[in-house]
Write an enzyme that holds these catalytic residues in place. Structure first.
Site, mmCIF file in Angstrom:
data_model
loop_
_atom_site.group_PDB
_atom_site.id
_atom_site.type_symbol
_atom_site.label_atom_id
_atom_site.label_comp_id
_atom_site.label_asym_id
_atom_site.label_seq_id
_atom_site.Cartn_x
_atom_site.Cartn_y
_atom_site.Cartn_z
ATOM 1 N N THR A 131 0.800 -0.997 0.062
ATOM 2 C CA THR A 131 -0.066 -0.070 -0.035
ATOM 3 C C THR A 131 0.989 1.275 0.101
ATOM 4 O O THR A 131 1.904 1.287 0.311
ATOM 5 C CB THR A 131 -0.953 -0.101 1.326
ATOM 6 O OG1 THR A 131 -1.505 1.385 1.440
ATOM 7 C CG2 THR A 131 -0.099 -0.270 2.376
ATOM 8 N N ASP A 132 0.380 2.314 -0.423
ATOM 9 C CA ASP A 132 0.912 3.691 -0.513
ATOM 10 C C ASP A 132 1.178 4.316 0.944
ATOM 11 O O ASP A 132 1.755 5.175 1.356
ATOM 12 C CB ASP A 132 0.361 4.651 -1.487
ATOM 13 C CG ASP A 132 -1.012 4.967 -0.975
ATOM 14 O OD1 ASP A 132 -1.680 4.515 -0.101
ATOM 15 O OD2 ASP A 132 -1.719 5.835 -1.762
ATOM 16 N N GLU A 133 0.334 3.647 1.890
ATOM 17 C CA GLU A 133 0.217 4.097 3.190
ATOM 18 C C GLU A 133 1.634 3.767 4.082
ATOM 19 O O GLU A 133 1.889 4.402 4.828
ATOM 20 C CB GLU A 133 -0.792 3.296 4.094
ATOM 21 C CG GLU A 133 -2.272 3.728 3.499
ATOM 22 C CD GLU A 133 -3.245 3.698 4.742
ATOM 23 O OE1 GLU A 133 -4.325 3.378 4.488
ATOM 24 O OE2 GLU A 133 -2.868 3.857 6.040
ATOM 25 N N TYR A 155 -1.867 -0.374 11.156
ATOM 26 C CA TYR A 155 -1.930 -1.281 9.976
ATOM 27 C C TYR A 155 -0.790 -0.863 8.871
ATOM 28 O O TYR A 155 -0.137 -1.878 8.303
ATOM 29 C CB TYR A 155 -3.345 -0.759 9.452
ATOM 30 C CG TYR A 155 -3.306 -1.048 7.597
ATOM 31 C CD1 TYR A 155 -3.504 -2.263 6.981
ATOM 32 C CD2 TYR A 155 -3.259 -0.122 6.946
ATOM 33 C CE1 TYR A 155 -3.553 -2.468 5.850
ATOM 34 C CE2 TYR A 155 -3.284 -0.055 5.368
ATOM 35 C CZ TYR A 155 -3.255 -1.400 5.161
ATOM 36 O OH TYR A 155 -3.422 -1.778 3.682
ATOM 37 N N LYS A 159 2.185 -3.511 7.217
ATOM 38 C CA LYS A 159 2.325 -3.665 5.900
ATOM 39 C C LYS A 159 3.870 -3.480 5.596
ATOM 40 O O LYS A 159 4.441 -4.023 4.772
ATOM 41 C CB LYS A 159 1.288 -2.766 5.043
ATOM 42 C CG LYS A 159 -0.045 -3.047 5.027
ATOM 43 C CD LYS A 159 -0.386 -4.395 4.596
ATOM 44 C CE LYS A 159 -0.371 -4.669 3.087
ATOM 45 N NZ LYS A 159 -0.871 -5.984 2.670
#
Ligand code: NAD
Ligand code: DAU
Length: 346
Positions: A131-133, A155, A159
């Protein structure tokens, strides 16, 4: 696009939102591909998302955990997969702020167990859906694949931890892996705790819409079919050991709400339904991933305009009211929503 290398693909987490869209994509695009879907069916996994494939000789569902070493060993010995695509994860930021144990278990320990099995069984290709997060809050400019990891929530840090484990396996063991970092997806089958399906369904039910903070947070919105095409390109042609960002169209949360409302026949203005709640602790105000690399190297382009993707998404939620009504009446949804709506994180 030729798929001759991939006759047997293991998709992990294929009963969730993006995974089920990807299984549909693979099944439709590659008539000679055998698809195995390993999914633990957590609160967000739903076998109904793929019920149209029941009876297909090219699709098999396996109920299980990516963290189950013995199950993986038996599966990998029996099937000799050509590729593994891993979507399996706990995926909701708000839930991770309430309790992060499942996030570490599935996203970190689970991914580790899966790559260890892939290594031991010499799987030729492993695609991790990230994810870009992992880049954290990007106040200025854009994040490319070399931007340092700076995750904000349990979260996103789980990741990022999985990405680091995979990078170490690539370096130490030459694991033939590729990491794909997607931005905020939207489309059919998204669990209604996430912003877009929550807002569509709440407006249809005449309920309030909880908007975190001032609603000016920016996300890069990507229609799920475009993400599936990007994953397909990486599966077939991505360079081993590389990372690819996949991004969409930048919009603030209030702009997203405005676009949703254009597709609904509301009797009052959507602004009247808004309730401003506390922001998430450590909230990321902006994500801005850059997809230049996948565009240059693989010619990937988003095919959906944001407005068309939203129109199609709203239409899907209008047509599939029973799907989301059932989910919104489960204890797993209701207990979480109570906390989410009040934005009581501690
Ligand atoms: P989702 O919550 O809808 O689906 C997750 C699926 O994984 C569910 O079917 C669940 O049952 C399964 N699962 C969870 N833990 C498991 C385990 N230990 N073993 C086997 N199955 C397990 O999530 P999503 O939104 O479809 O996201 C899928 C993946 O894509 C995640 O890895 C997420 O981090 C990533 N991602 C999501 C987005 C997005 O906008 N939704 C964007 C970029 C990346
Ligand atoms: O960027 C990719 C990520 O996008 C994925 O890795 C995650 O799995 C996925 O859940 C998504 O995370 P976000 O936190 O960005 O998505 P969410 O839909 O939860 O929230 C989007 C924005 O809307 C965020 O600024 C918080 C805000 N929000 C969200 C909800 C659920 C609200 O204002 N109200 C809400 O009720």
């Amino acid at each position: 696009m030729s798929n001759q290398l991939f006759k047997k693909v293991l998709v992990c987490g294929g009963a969730g939102f993006i995974g089920s869209n990807f299984v549909h994509h693979l099944h439709g695009a590659y008539p000679d591909c055998q698809i195995y879907n390993l999914d633990m069916l957590t609160y967000s996994g739903n076998k109904k998302n793929l019920s149209d494939l029941d009876g297909s000789g090219r699709y098999e569902f396996i109920h299980g955990d990516i963290g189950d070493k013995n199950l993986l060993s038996s599966l990998f010995n029996t099937h000799r997969f050509d590729a593994v695509v891993n979507f399996a994860a706990e995926s909701h930021v708000d839930r991770s702020l309430h309790s992060s144990y499942h996030f570490i278990q599935s996203n970190v320990v689970g991914t580790h167990t899966l790559i260890e099995a892939a290594r031991q069984h010499a799987v030729p290709r492993f695609i991790q859906i990230s994810t870009d997060e992992v880049y954290g809050d990007i106040r200025d400019g854009e994040s490319d694949e070399n931007t340092p990891l700076n995750p904000s929530s349990p979260y996103s840090s789980s990741k990022a931890a999985a990405d680091l484990l995979i990078k170490s396996y690539i370096k130490s063991y030459k694991l033939p892996a590729v990491i794909v970092r997607g931005s905020n997806n939207f489309g059919p089958y998204q669990y209604p705790e996430k912003l877009i399906p929550l807002v569509i369904s709440n407006l249809l039910e005449g309920k309030k819409i909880p908007v975190h903070g001032n609603g000016l947070h920016t996300r890069s919105w990507l229609y799920v079919q475009d993400f599936c095409h990007a994953i397909d390109a990486v599966l077939c042609r991505g360079k081993l050991g590389e990372i690819y960002n996949v991004s969409g169209v930048p919009k603030t949360n209030l702009e997203v709400l405005e676009e949703i409302s254009k597709n609904l026949n509301l009797t009052t203005s959507w602004q009247e339904s808004v309730v401003h709640t506390n922001d998430r602790p450590g909230a990321d105000l902006r994500y801005a991933p850059n997809s230049g690399k996948i565009m240059r190297e693989m010619g990937w382009r988003p095919l959906w305009r944001f407005e068309d993707g939203m129109k199609s998404t709203v239409q899907w939620y209008l047509t599939n009211r029973e799907w989301w009504t059932q989910i919104k009446n489960t204890p797993a949804f209701l207990e979480h929503y109570e906390k989410q709506y009040k934005a009581q994180y501690f």
